[in-house]
Design a protein around this motif. Structure first.
Motif: not given
Length: 411
Positions: A359-372
């Motif tokens: 839908k043209g919306i850019a977000v971040r997904t995942g652990h965001c480099c903060t797994q702990p």
């Protein structure tokens, strides 16, 4: 509809960012991944273009006009960064490739020099991997102890027993100013003062703070402060390390090569004084020179107006998400910047990100480099929305509408 009143002309601000004026999958781009990287105003882009069109030359080494111009421009940026950070001297400012390299530089120089078996390095449970892994490796090499400040269920550091975490064996405390995943603003002045009372040095990862909070390293009294240009409207490939002069003078070189030496023979080398001792080779000249324009752009708006605008966006988005029963917000710190992490019930965060992207919306997904941090919360990852000064209420409306549609189709 809520509007960002008494801040700035948002349409004018957006006009400075050419990348925003495009469509993705035949929909207007809504860019909510600013914690990963921000877009660049046209003044920064033109400055980099001007460098390659008119001034391209190497620094210091050439006795000709182009080299002299580039050297002057580079040192102008160093001075601008000194003023931006309120550092005591221009020699406190070192150019690196990013906040990640800056942290690795400290760990590989001061850390190697001062950390011994049984000594302690203290981080927090909320650190980005860039402010965790270098200290892990250092502690393993030196047989030191890596200790961790815990977080509470709201996504705030639990400093109740800070005096227990910082001991006489603690040599380095390395914490972020702002969580890149939850947006939490940490009470770093309290941490710095407690660390110094026990004789420990403090490294502040300011990567997520610099675009949102005014920085005064002298008032904070931190020993080191690191950040990246691309998080605050500059180009990628450029970072900064502020260090107190006495530590920079004592630290050995991190890398070696041309530009950081005073005298070289076949058997020995005499190095230049800081900051040049830590700047071998040719730096990212276009990124450095154009960063002065990024600082100028931010100064033209000012932190109070930027903060007021982003606070409106944060409150508006939070209100909309709170009214969606399927949304599970992650983190509820009282002091935070414009970052929101969440999950949907019965839907994987990666799927949510893909559906929003469609839908043209850019977000971040995942652990965001903060797994702990994810492990502490008992989740695998999140959907992260992060705002910048060019985002709008209308964009949030598009995001909330798209998310509601995704939820509706999943039920």
């Amino acid at each position: 509809m809520l509007t960002a009143v008494n801040t700035f002309d948002i349409d004018q601000v957006r006009s400075y960012f050419p990348l925003l004026n495009q469509q993705v999958y035949d929909r207007p781009l809504v860019y909510f991944d600013n914690a990963a990287t921000t877009h660049k105003p046209i003044s920064v882009i033109r400055s980099a273009q001007h460098f390659y069109e008119r001034d391209n030359a190497n620094i210091y080494r050439g006795m000709h006009a182009l080299s002299a111009r580039v050297t002057t421009a580079l040192e102008h940026t160093r001075l601008a960064v000194q003023k931006f950070l309120h550092a005591p001297e221009v020699e406190n400012i070192i150019f690196t490739s990013g906040a990640t390299e800056s942290i690795n530089l400290i760990a590989a120089t001061y850390g190697e020099m001062e950390i011994g078996a049984g000594d302690e390095v203290l981080i927090s449970e909320m650190e980005h991997h860039a402010n965790l892994v270098p200290w892990q490796l250092l502690c393993k090499r030196k047989k030191a102890i890596l200790k961790v400040i815990p977080m509470d269920d709201r996504g705030q550091l639990d400093l109740t027993h800070l005096d227990r975490w910082i001991t006489a064996r603690t040599k380095i405390v390395a914490v972020s100013y702002v969580s890149n995943t939850l947006g939490t603003i940490h009470p770093i002045k309290t941490i710095i003062d407690n660390a110094h009372a026990k004789g420990a040095l403090v490294v502040i990862d300011g990567a997520q703070a610099v675009a949102h909070l005014p920085i005064d390293v002298t008032a904070l009294d931190c020993d080191f402060f690191v950040f990246s240009a691309h998080k605050m409207y500059g180009l990628t490939g450029l970072g900064f390390l502020y260090g107190k002069k006495k530590w920079l003078e004592a630290m050995p070189p991190y890398q070696t090569g041309g530009g950081m030496v005073k005298q070289v023979t076949l058997t020995d080398t005499i190095y230049l004084d800081p900051p040049y001792k830590f700047e071998p080779g040719t730096p990212p000249l276009a990124a450095i020179i154009s960063f002065a324009e990024a600082l100028k752009f931010m100064a033209s708006i000012g932190y109070p107006k930027m903060a007021a605008h982003e606070e409106i966006l944060l409150c508006y988005a939070m209100a909309g998400l709170t009214h969606m029963p399927a949304v599970q917000l992650v983190g509820s710190a009282t002091e935070r910047i414009g970052i929101i992490s969440f999950n949907l019930t019965n839907m994987h965060h990666l799927d949510v990100g893909l559906l929003l992207d469609a839908k043209g919306i850019a977000v971040r997904t995942g652990h965001c480099c903060t797994q702990p941090l994810m492990h502490r919360l008992g989740i695998e990852g999140v959907v992260r929305v992060s705002f910048a000064l060019y985002n709008t209420i209308e964009e949030i409306d598009l995001f909330l509408e798209a998310l509601q549609q995704i939820i509706h189709k999943a039920t």
